[in-house]
Design a protein around this motif. Structure first.
Motif, PDB file in Angstrom:
ATOM      1  N   SER A 176      17.058   5.950 -17.221  1.00 53.33           N
ATOM      2  CA  SER A 176      17.618   5.120 -16.161  1.00 53.33           C
ATOM      3  C   SER A 176      19.131   5.053 -16.352  1.00 53.33           C
ATOM      4  CB  SER A 176      17.035   3.711 -16.227  1.00 53.33           C
ATOM      5  OG  SER A 176      17.491   3.036 -17.399  1.00 53.33           O
ATOM      6  N   ARG A 177      19.830   4.618 -15.319  1.00 52.72           N
ATOM      7  CA  ARG A 177      21.285   4.471 -15.427  1.00 52.72           C
ATOM      8  C   ARG A 177      21.645   3.455 -16.516  1.00 52.72           C
ATOM      9  NH1 ARG A 177      24.608   5.983 -11.184  1.00 52.72           N
ATOM     10  NH2 ARG A 177      25.799   4.043 -11.347  1.00 52.72           N
ATOM     11  N   GLY A 178      20.826   2.429 -16.643  1.00 53.01           N
ATOM     12  CA  GLY A 178      21.075   1.447 -17.682  1.00 53.01           C
ATOM     13  C   GLY A 178      20.944   2.044 -19.070  1.00 53.01           C
ATOM     14  N   GLU A 179      19.912   2.860 -19.270  1.00 54.22           N
ATOM     15  CA  GLU A 179      19.707   3.507 -20.565  1.00 54.22           C
ATOM     16  C   GLU A 179      20.835   4.489 -20.873  1.00 54.22           C
ATOM     17  OE1 GLU A 179      18.096   4.276 -24.210  1.00 54.22           O
ATOM     18  OE2 GLU A 179      17.524   2.716 -22.796  1.00 54.22           O
ATOM     19  N   VAL A 180      21.276   5.209 -19.859  1.00 52.17           N
ATOM     20  CA  VAL A 180      22.405   6.131 -20.045  1.00 52.17           C
ATOM     21  C   VAL A 180      23.639   5.356 -20.501  1.00 52.17           C
ATOM     22  CG1 VAL A 180      24.024   7.688 -18.887  1.00 52.17           C
ATOM     23  CG2 VAL A 180      21.578   7.844 -18.391  1.00 52.17           C
ATOM     24  N   ALA A 181      23.873   4.209 -19.879  1.00 43.06           N
ATOM     25  CA  ALA A 181      25.024   3.381 -20.249  1.00 43.06           C
ATOM     26  C   ALA A 181      24.942   2.934 -21.706  1.00 43.06           C
ATOM     27  CB  ALA A 181      25.110   2.172 -19.324  1.00 43.06           C
ATOM     28  N   LEU A 182      23.757   2.481 -22.125  1.00 44.31           N
ATOM     29  CA  LEU A 182      23.582   2.020 -23.501  1.00 44.31           C
ATOM     30  C   LEU A 182      23.843   3.137 -24.498  1.00 44.31           C
ATOM     31  CD1 LEU A 182      20.340  -0.187 -23.277  1.00 44.31           C
ATOM     32  CD2 LEU A 182      22.686  -0.964 -23.606  1.00 44.31           C
ATOM     33  N   GLN A 183      23.216   4.287 -24.273  1.00 50.83           N
ATOM     34  CA  GLN A 183      23.348   5.392 -25.222  1.00 50.83           C
ATOM     35  C   GLN A 183      24.767   5.963 -25.241  1.00 50.83           C
ATOM     36  OE1 GLN A 183      20.354   8.345 -25.655  1.00 50.83           O
ATOM     37  NE2 GLN A 183      18.692   7.047 -24.908  1.00 50.83           N
ATOM     38  N   LEU A 184      25.382   6.036 -24.072  1.00 52.59           N
ATOM     39  CA  LEU A 184      26.727   6.593 -24.007  1.00 52.59           C
ATOM     40  C   LEU A 184      27.748   5.655 -24.644  1.00 52.59           C
ATOM     41  CD1 LEU A 184      28.240   9.055 -23.023  1.00 52.59           C
ATOM     42  CD2 LEU A 184      28.534   7.941 -20.802  1.00 52.59           C
ATOM     43  N   ALA A 185      27.609   4.370 -24.400  1.00 44.07           N
ATOM     44  CA  ALA A 185      28.520   3.395 -24.997  1.00 44.07           C
ATOM     45  C   ALA A 185      28.402   3.417 -26.522  1.00 44.07           C
ATOM     46  CB  ALA A 185      28.231   2.001 -24.462  1.00 44.07           C
ATOM     47  N   ASN A 186      27.174   3.543 -27.007  1.00 43.24           N
ATOM     48  CA  ASN A 186      26.942   3.611 -28.449  1.00 43.24           C
ATOM     49  C   ASN A 186      27.542   4.882 -29.040  1.00 43.24           C
ATOM     50  OD1 ASN A 186      25.505   2.739 -30.971  1.00 43.24           O
ATOM     51  ND2 ASN A 186      24.411   4.661 -30.622  1.00 43.24           N
ATOM     52  N   ALA A 187      27.344   6.010 -28.350  1.00 45.32           N
ATOM     53  CA  ALA A 187      27.870   7.282 -28.845  1.00 45.32           C
ATOM     54  C   ALA A 187      29.398   7.304 -28.866  1.00 45.32           C
ATOM     55  CB  ALA A 187      27.350   8.429 -27.983  1.00 45.32           C
ATOM     56  N   LEU A 188      30.007   6.630 -27.910  1.00 43.22           N
ATOM     57  CA  LEU A 188      31.471   6.591 -27.829  1.00 43.22           C
ATOM     58  C   LEU A 188      32.068   5.516 -28.735  1.00 43.22           C
ATOM     59  CD1 LEU A 188      31.878   6.926 -23.947  1.00 43.22           C
ATOM     60  CD2 LEU A 188      32.481   8.654 -25.661  1.00 43.22           C
ATOM     61  N   GLY A 189      31.207   4.701 -29.336  1.00 43.57           N
ATOM     62  CA  GLY A 189      31.674   3.638 -30.219  1.00 43.57           C
ATOM     63  C   GLY A 189      32.436   2.551 -29.489  1.00 43.57           C
ATOM     64  N   LEU A 190      32.015   2.254 -28.264  1.00 40.63           N
ATOM     65  CA  LEU A 190      32.729   1.271 -27.454  1.00 40.63           C
ATOM     66  C   LEU A 190      32.380  -0.152 -27.867  1.00 40.63           C
ATOM     67  CD1 LEU A 190      32.326   2.827 -23.887  1.00 40.63           C
ATOM     68  CD2 LEU A 190      34.176   3.157 -25.523  1.00 40.63           C
ATOM     69  N   ASN A 191      33.324  -1.051 -27.697  1.00 40.73           N
ATOM     70  CA  ASN A 191      33.094  -2.470 -27.928  1.00 40.73           C
ATOM     71  C   ASN A 191      32.365  -3.029 -26.717  1.00 40.73           C
ATOM     72  OD1 ASN A 191      33.177  -5.235 -28.263  1.00 40.73           O
ATOM     73  ND2 ASN A 191      35.330  -5.307 -28.875  1.00 40.73           N
ATOM     74  N   THR A 192      31.144  -3.453 -26.906  1.00 49.49           N
ATOM     75  CA  THR A 192      30.331  -3.927 -25.794  1.00 49.49           C
ATOM     76  C   THR A 192      30.111  -5.443 -25.835  1.00 49.49           C
ATOM     77  OG1 THR A 192      28.291  -3.472 -27.027  1.00 49.49           O
ATOM     78  CG2 THR A 192      29.133  -1.714 -25.607  1.00 49.49           C
ATOM     79  N   SER A 193      30.991  -6.142 -26.538  1.00 51.28           N
ATOM     80  CA  SER A 193      30.827  -7.598 -26.681  1.00 51.28           C
ATOM     81  C   SER A 193      31.210  -8.346 -25.408  1.00 51.28           C
ATOM     82  CB  SER A 193      31.671  -8.108 -27.856  1.00 51.28           C
ATOM     83  OG  SER A 193      33.060  -7.833 -27.648  1.00 51.28           O
ATOM     84  N   ASP A 194      32.064  -7.748 -24.593  1.00 50.29           N
ATOM     85  CA  ASP A 194      32.474  -8.385 -23.339  1.00 50.29           C
ATOM     86  C   ASP A 194      31.397  -8.137 -22.279  1.00 50.29           C
ATOM     87  OD1 ASP A 194      33.659  -9.413 -21.111  1.00 50.29           O
ATOM     88  OD2 ASP A 194      35.426  -8.111 -21.138  1.00 50.29           O
ATOM     89  N   LYS A 195      30.678  -9.161 -21.931  1.00 50.20           N
ATOM     90  CA  LYS A 195      29.580  -9.031 -20.981  1.00 50.20           C
ATOM     91  C   LYS A 195      29.917  -9.625 -19.610  1.00 50.20           C
ATOM     92  CE  LYS A 195      26.129  -9.161 -24.668  1.00 50.20           C
ATOM     93  NZ  LYS A 195      25.772  -7.744 -24.564  1.00 50.20           N
ATOM     94  N   LYS A 196      31.202  -9.756 -19.351  1.00 51.89           N
ATOM     95  CA  LYS A 196      31.634 -10.293 -18.069  1.00 51.89           C
ATOM     96  C   LYS A 196      31.069  -9.439 -16.929  1.00 51.89           C
ATOM     97  CE  LYS A 196      35.781 -11.379 -15.378  1.00 51.89           C
ATOM     98  NZ  LYS A 196      37.270 -11.364 -15.356  1.00 51.89           N
ATOM     99  N   THR A 197      30.560 -10.122 -15.922  1.00 54.12           N
ATOM    100  CA  THR A 197      29.925  -9.421 -14.812  1.00 54.12           C
ATOM    101  C   THR A 197      30.936  -8.656 -13.973  1.00 54.12           C
ATOM    102  OG1 THR A 197      28.175 -11.075 -14.666  1.00 54.12           O
ATOM    103  CG2 THR A 197      28.522  -9.689 -12.741  1.00 54.12           C
TER     104      THR A 197
END
Length: 309
Positions: A176-197
Protein backbone atom coordinates in the motif's frame (compact mmCIF):
# COMPACT_ATOMS: atom_id res chain seq x y z
CA UNK A 1 -19.00 -13.73 -20.13
CA UNK A 2 -21.73 -12.68 -22.55
CA UNK A 3 -21.65 -9.08 -23.68
CA UNK A 4 -24.07 -6.80 -21.88
CA UNK A 5 -25.16 -3.83 -23.94
CA UNK A 6 -26.45 -0.78 -22.11
CA UNK A 7 -29.54 0.75 -23.70
CA UNK A 8 -31.07 4.18 -23.18
CA UNK A 9 -34.32 4.00 -21.22
CA UNK A 10 -36.52 4.77 -24.23
CA UNK A 11 -34.97 1.87 -26.14
CA UNK A 12 -35.28 -0.49 -23.20
CA UNK A 13 -39.03 0.14 -23.14
CA UNK A 14 -39.27 -1.29 -26.65
CA UNK A 15 -37.93 -4.70 -25.64
CA UNK A 16 -40.70 -7.30 -25.72
CA UNK A 17 -41.80 -8.78 -22.44
CA UNK A 18 -40.24 -12.16 -21.88
CA UNK A 19 -37.07 -11.40 -23.87
CA UNK A 20 -34.03 -12.75 -22.02
CA UNK A 21 -31.94 -9.63 -21.38
CA UNK A 22 -30.29 -10.70 -18.13
CA UNK A 23 -28.55 -13.96 -18.92
CA UNK A 24 -25.02 -12.71 -18.32
CA UNK A 25 -23.50 -13.28 -14.91
CA UNK A 26 -22.99 -10.00 -13.02
CA UNK A 27 -19.46 -9.02 -12.16
CA UNK A 28 -18.75 -8.68 -8.44
CA UNK A 29 -17.83 -5.50 -6.60
CA UNK A 30 -14.37 -6.95 -6.03
CA UNK A 31 -13.92 -7.48 -9.77
CA UNK A 32 -15.08 -3.94 -10.46
CA UNK A 33 -12.70 -2.49 -7.90
CA UNK A 34 -9.77 -4.59 -9.10
CA UNK A 35 -10.26 -3.58 -12.73
CA UNK A 36 -10.81 0.10 -11.92
CA UNK A 37 -7.85 0.40 -9.54
CA UNK A 38 -5.27 -1.22 -11.80
CA UNK A 39 -5.22 1.99 -13.85
CA UNK A 40 -4.40 4.25 -10.91
CA UNK A 41 -1.57 6.55 -11.94
CA UNK A 42 -2.29 6.51 -15.67
CA UNK A 43 -2.04 10.18 -16.75
CA UNK A 44 -4.92 12.21 -18.09
CA UNK A 45 -4.83 12.76 -21.85
CA UNK A 46 -7.67 14.57 -23.59
CA UNK A 47 -9.34 12.09 -25.92
CA UNK A 48 -7.24 9.26 -24.44
CA UNK A 49 -8.64 5.73 -24.47
CA UNK A 50 -5.52 3.62 -23.80
CA UNK A 51 -3.03 3.06 -20.99
CA UNK A 52 -0.79 5.70 -22.56
CA UNK A 53 -3.33 8.22 -21.32
CA UNK A 54 -7.04 8.38 -20.50
CA UNK A 55 -9.68 11.05 -20.31
CA UNK A 56 -12.58 10.65 -17.89
CA UNK A 57 -15.04 8.92 -20.22
CA UNK A 58 -12.29 6.96 -21.94
CA UNK A 59 -11.42 5.55 -18.52
CA UNK A 60 -14.98 4.60 -17.58
CA UNK A 61 -15.54 3.08 -21.01
CA UNK A 62 -12.35 1.01 -20.73
CA UNK A 63 -13.19 -0.30 -17.25
CA UNK A 64 -16.77 -1.22 -18.10
CA UNK A 65 -15.76 -2.85 -21.37
CA UNK A 66 -13.61 -5.29 -19.42
CA UNK A 67 -16.59 -6.05 -17.20
CA UNK A 68 -18.82 -6.80 -20.17
CA UNK A 69 -20.66 -3.50 -20.60
CA UNK A 70 -20.73 -1.08 -23.53
CA UNK A 71 -20.63 2.60 -22.62
CA UNK A 72 -20.96 5.55 -24.96
CA UNK A 73 -17.77 7.49 -25.64
CA UNK A 74 -18.33 10.86 -23.95
CA UNK A 75 -19.42 11.77 -20.43
CA UNK A 76 -22.50 13.58 -21.78
CA UNK A 77 -23.47 10.51 -23.83
CA UNK A 78 -22.86 8.18 -20.88
CA UNK A 79 -25.20 10.36 -18.80
CA UNK A 80 -28.00 9.35 -21.16
CA UNK A 81 -27.52 5.68 -20.30
CA UNK A 82 -28.80 3.65 -17.38
CA UNK A 83 -31.20 4.60 -14.59
CA UNK A 84 -30.94 7.66 -12.38
CA UNK A 85 -29.79 7.02 -8.80
CA UNK A 86 -29.94 9.42 -5.87
CA UNK A 87 -26.70 10.43 -4.19
CA UNK A 88 -27.89 8.81 -0.96
CA UNK A 89 -28.33 5.45 -2.70
CA UNK A 90 -25.06 5.24 -4.59
CA UNK A 91 -23.56 1.77 -4.95
CA UNK A 92 -20.20 0.62 -6.23
CA UNK A 93 -20.30 0.68 -10.02
CA UNK A 94 -22.68 3.60 -10.41
CA UNK A 95 -21.44 6.34 -12.73
CA UNK A 96 -21.19 9.77 -11.09
CA UNK A 97 -21.35 12.92 -13.22
CA UNK A 98 -20.12 16.48 -12.78
CA UNK A 99 -20.28 19.90 -14.40
CA UNK A 100 -16.65 21.02 -14.44
CA UNK A 101 -16.91 23.27 -17.49
CA UNK A 102 -19.92 25.37 -16.56
CA UNK A 103 -21.97 24.04 -19.46
CA UNK A 104 -23.53 20.76 -18.35
CA UNK A 105 -22.16 17.24 -17.98
CA UNK A 106 -18.42 17.30 -18.64
CA UNK A 107 -16.87 14.77 -16.25
CA UNK A 108 -17.60 11.23 -15.11
CA UNK A 109 -16.24 8.79 -12.55
CA UNK A 110 -17.11 5.42 -11.03
CA UNK A 111 -18.59 5.20 -7.54
CA UNK A 112 -16.85 2.87 -5.12
CA UNK A 113 -19.79 3.13 -2.75
CA UNK A 114 -20.71 6.00 -0.42
CA UNK A 115 -18.57 9.08 -0.94
CA UNK A 116 -15.66 7.40 -2.70
CA UNK A 117 -15.27 7.41 -6.47
CA UNK A 118 -12.45 6.71 -8.92
CA UNK A 119 -11.88 8.78 -12.04
CA UNK A 120 -9.36 10.16 -14.51
CA UNK A 121 -8.66 13.66 -13.21
CA UNK A 122 -7.07 16.28 -15.43
CA UNK A 123 -4.33 17.10 -12.91
CA UNK A 124 -3.97 13.70 -11.24
CA UNK A 125 -4.66 11.03 -13.83
CA UNK A 126 -6.60 8.03 -12.54
CA UNK A 127 -7.08 8.40 -8.80
CA UNK A 128 -9.58 7.96 -5.96
CA UNK A 129 -11.48 11.04 -4.79
CA UNK A 130 -14.40 11.95 -2.52
CA UNK A 131 -17.76 13.44 -3.32
CA UNK A 132 -17.64 15.20 0.04
CA UNK A 133 -14.93 17.68 -0.94
CA UNK A 134 -16.15 21.15 -1.82
CA UNK A 135 -14.81 20.93 -5.37
CA UNK A 136 -16.71 17.78 -6.32
CA UNK A 137 -19.83 18.38 -4.23
CA UNK A 138 -20.34 21.80 -5.83
CA UNK A 139 -20.05 20.31 -9.32
CA UNK A 140 -22.00 17.11 -8.78
CA UNK A 141 -24.89 16.64 -11.22
CA UNK A 142 -26.15 13.12 -10.62
CA UNK A 143 -25.56 9.40 -11.01
CA UNK A 144 -26.66 6.60 -13.30
CA UNK A 145 -26.79 2.87 -12.64
CA UNK A 146 -25.72 1.14 -15.82
CA UNK A 147 -25.05 -2.30 -14.42
CA UNK A 148 -25.46 -4.57 -11.43
CA UNK A 149 -22.48 -5.74 -9.40
CA UNK A 150 -23.23 -8.71 -7.20
CA UNK A 151 -21.86 -10.50 -4.16
CA UNK A 152 -21.97 -7.76 -1.62
CA UNK A 153 -21.72 -4.06 -2.35
CA UNK A 154 -20.67 -4.03 1.33
CA UNK A 155 -17.16 -5.04 0.21
CA UNK A 156 -16.37 -1.42 -0.56
CA UNK A 157 -19.11 0.25 1.45
CA UNK A 158 -18.84 3.94 2.26
CA UNK A 159 -15.67 4.46 4.27
CA UNK A 160 -14.38 7.91 5.09
CA UNK A 161 -11.26 6.55 6.78
CA UNK A 162 -8.96 6.17 3.79
CA UNK A 163 -6.53 4.07 5.83
CA UNK A 164 -8.90 1.13 5.40
CA UNK A 165 -7.25 -0.76 2.58
CA UNK A 166 -8.89 -1.61 -0.72
CA UNK A 167 -10.50 -5.01 -0.11
CA UNK A 168 -9.94 -6.03 -3.73
CA UNK A 169 -6.16 -5.95 -3.22
CA UNK A 170 -4.30 -8.60 -1.21
CA UNK A 171 -1.98 -6.44 0.90
CA UNK A 172 -0.14 -9.47 2.19
CA UNK A 173 1.26 -9.58 -1.34
CA UNK A 174 1.05 -6.00 -2.57
CA UNK A 175 2.37 -2.79 -1.00
CA UNK A 176 0.00 0.00 0.00
CA UNK A 177 1.08 3.63 -0.30
CA UNK A 178 1.25 3.76 3.48
CA UNK A 179 3.56 0.75 3.62
CA UNK A 180 5.76 2.24 0.90
CA UNK A 181 6.03 5.42 2.96
CA UNK A 182 7.04 3.51 6.09
CA UNK A 183 9.69 1.40 4.38
CA UNK A 184 11.09 4.26 2.34
CA UNK A 185 11.31 6.62 5.31
CA UNK A 186 13.10 3.92 7.29
CA UNK A 187 15.52 3.17 4.45
CA UNK A 188 16.34 6.86 4.03
CA UNK A 189 16.86 7.26 7.78
CA UNK A 190 14.33 10.08 7.98
CA UNK A 191 13.18 11.63 11.25
CA UNK A 192 9.54 10.63 11.50
CA UNK A 193 8.80 12.11 14.93
CA UNK A 194 6.87 15.04 13.46
CA UNK A 195 3.36 13.71 12.94
CA UNK A 196 1.74 17.01 12.06
CA UNK A 197 -1.13 16.44 9.66
CA UNK A 198 -0.31 17.39 6.08
CA UNK A 199 -2.84 15.07 4.43
CA UNK A 200 -6.54 15.18 5.44
CA UNK A 201 -6.80 11.37 5.33
CA UNK A 202 -3.79 10.73 7.60
CA UNK A 203 -4.49 11.51 11.24
CA UNK A 204 -1.73 12.38 13.70
CA UNK A 205 -2.47 9.07 15.43
CA UNK A 206 -1.87 7.09 12.23
CA UNK A 207 1.17 4.84 12.02
CA UNK A 208 1.86 6.46 8.64
CA UNK A 209 1.75 10.07 9.90
CA UNK A 210 5.46 10.61 10.57
CA UNK A 211 6.64 8.92 7.40
CA UNK A 212 4.03 10.68 5.26
CA UNK A 213 5.01 14.06 6.72
CA UNK A 214 8.75 13.48 6.25
CA UNK A 215 8.38 12.31 2.66
CA UNK A 216 5.98 15.17 1.90
CA UNK A 217 8.50 17.72 3.18
CA UNK A 218 11.09 16.30 0.77
CA UNK A 219 8.65 16.47 -2.13
CA UNK A 220 8.73 12.70 -2.61
CA UNK A 221 5.05 12.12 -1.89
CA UNK A 222 2.42 14.73 -2.65
CA UNK A 223 -1.33 14.49 -2.35
CA UNK A 224 -3.92 13.92 -5.04
CA UNK A 225 -6.10 16.73 -6.39
CA UNK A 226 -7.96 16.72 -3.07
CA UNK A 227 -4.73 16.80 -1.08
CA UNK A 228 -5.14 13.22 0.14
CA UNK A 229 -2.36 10.67 0.58
CA UNK A 230 -4.55 7.57 0.13
CA UNK A 231 -2.44 5.32 2.38
CA UNK A 232 -4.72 2.34 1.81
CA UNK A 233 -4.39 2.39 -1.98
CA UNK A 234 -1.87 0.35 -3.99
CA UNK A 235 1.09 1.83 -5.85
CA UNK A 236 1.88 0.89 -9.43
CA UNK A 237 5.37 -0.02 -10.56
CA UNK A 238 5.45 3.11 -12.71
CA UNK A 239 4.58 5.25 -9.71
CA UNK A 240 7.22 3.44 -7.68
CA UNK A 241 9.84 4.32 -10.29
CA UNK A 242 9.02 8.00 -9.97
CA UNK A 243 9.12 7.84 -6.16
CA UNK A 244 12.51 6.09 -6.06
CA UNK A 245 14.12 8.48 -8.53
CA UNK A 246 12.94 11.43 -6.43
CA UNK A 247 13.87 9.82 -3.10
CA UNK A 248 17.41 8.89 -4.08
CA UNK A 249 17.95 11.79 -6.51
CA UNK A 250 18.98 9.37 -9.23
CA UNK A 251 20.25 10.60 -12.57
CA UNK A 252 20.46 8.91 -15.94
CA UNK A 253 23.45 6.67 -16.62
CA UNK A 254 24.42 4.95 -19.84
CA UNK A 255 22.04 2.10 -20.58
CA UNK A 256 20.49 0.40 -23.59
CA UNK A 257 17.78 -1.44 -21.66
CA UNK A 258 14.26 -0.51 -22.79
CA UNK A 259 10.77 -1.80 -22.09
CA UNK A 260 7.96 -2.22 -24.61
CA UNK A 261 5.30 -0.91 -22.21
CA UNK A 262 7.29 2.21 -21.28
CA UNK A 263 7.96 3.97 -24.61
CA UNK A 264 9.23 7.54 -24.77
CA UNK A 265 5.62 8.76 -24.80
CA UNK A 266 4.84 7.16 -21.43
CA UNK A 267 4.69 9.57 -18.49
CA UNK A 268 7.10 7.44 -16.40
CA UNK A 269 9.50 6.60 -19.26
CA UNK A 270 12.34 8.76 -17.93
CA UNK A 271 12.10 7.47 -14.37
CA UNK A 272 11.92 3.83 -15.47
CA UNK A 273 14.90 4.34 -17.77
CA UNK A 274 16.88 5.87 -14.90
CA UNK A 275 16.12 2.88 -12.64
CA UNK A 276 17.23 0.50 -15.37
CA UNK A 277 20.46 2.45 -15.93
CA UNK A 278 21.32 1.95 -12.24
CA UNK A 279 20.52 -1.75 -12.34
CA UNK A 280 17.61 -1.27 -9.95
CA UNK A 281 15.25 -3.00 -12.36
CA UNK A 282 15.57 -5.40 -15.25
CA UNK A 283 11.84 -5.62 -15.88
CA UNK A 284 9.63 -8.68 -15.80
CA UNK A 285 11.74 -10.83 -18.10
CA UNK A 286 9.40 -10.53 -21.07
CA UNK A 287 10.59 -7.17 -22.32
CA UNK A 288 8.11 -5.23 -20.20
CA UNK A 289 8.44 -3.25 -16.98
CA UNK A 290 4.88 -3.84 -15.81
CA UNK A 291 3.98 -0.16 -15.61
CA UNK A 292 0.39 -0.73 -14.51
CA UNK A 293 1.01 -3.66 -12.20
CA UNK A 294 0.79 -2.97 -8.47
CA UNK A 295 4.07 -3.16 -6.58
CA UNK A 296 4.53 -6.37 -4.63
CA UNK A 297 6.01 -6.24 -1.14
CA UNK A 298 8.94 -8.44 -2.16
CA UNK A 299 9.67 -6.20 -5.15
CA UNK A 300 9.45 -3.09 -2.97
CA UNK A 301 12.16 -4.47 -0.70
CA UNK A 302 14.33 -5.33 -3.72
CA UNK A 303 13.84 -1.91 -5.30
CA UNK A 304 14.82 -0.09 -2.11
CA UNK A 305 17.84 -2.33 -1.45
CA UNK A 306 19.19 -1.80 -4.95
CA UNK A 307 18.52 1.94 -4.83
CA UNK A 308 20.54 2.23 -1.62
CA UNK A 309 23.44 0.44 -3.23
Amino acid sequence: MKKRVLLPIFAALMIFAGTDTNTAQAASVSELTAVASKYIGIPYVYGGTTTKGLDCSGYTQLVFKQLGYDLNRTSAAQYKQGTAVSKANLKAGDLVFFNTSGSGVSHVGISLGGSKFIHAGVSTGVTVASLNTSYWSNRYIGAKRVGSFGSGDKVVAAVDNAEVKDSAIDFTVYASRGEVALQLANALGLNTSDKKTVFPDVKTSSKYAGAAKALHDLGIFTGDENGKFNPGSPLTRAQMAKVLVAAYKLEQKQSSLTFSDAPSSHWAHKDIKILASHGITVGLGDGTFGVNQNVKLKDLATFIKRAQQ
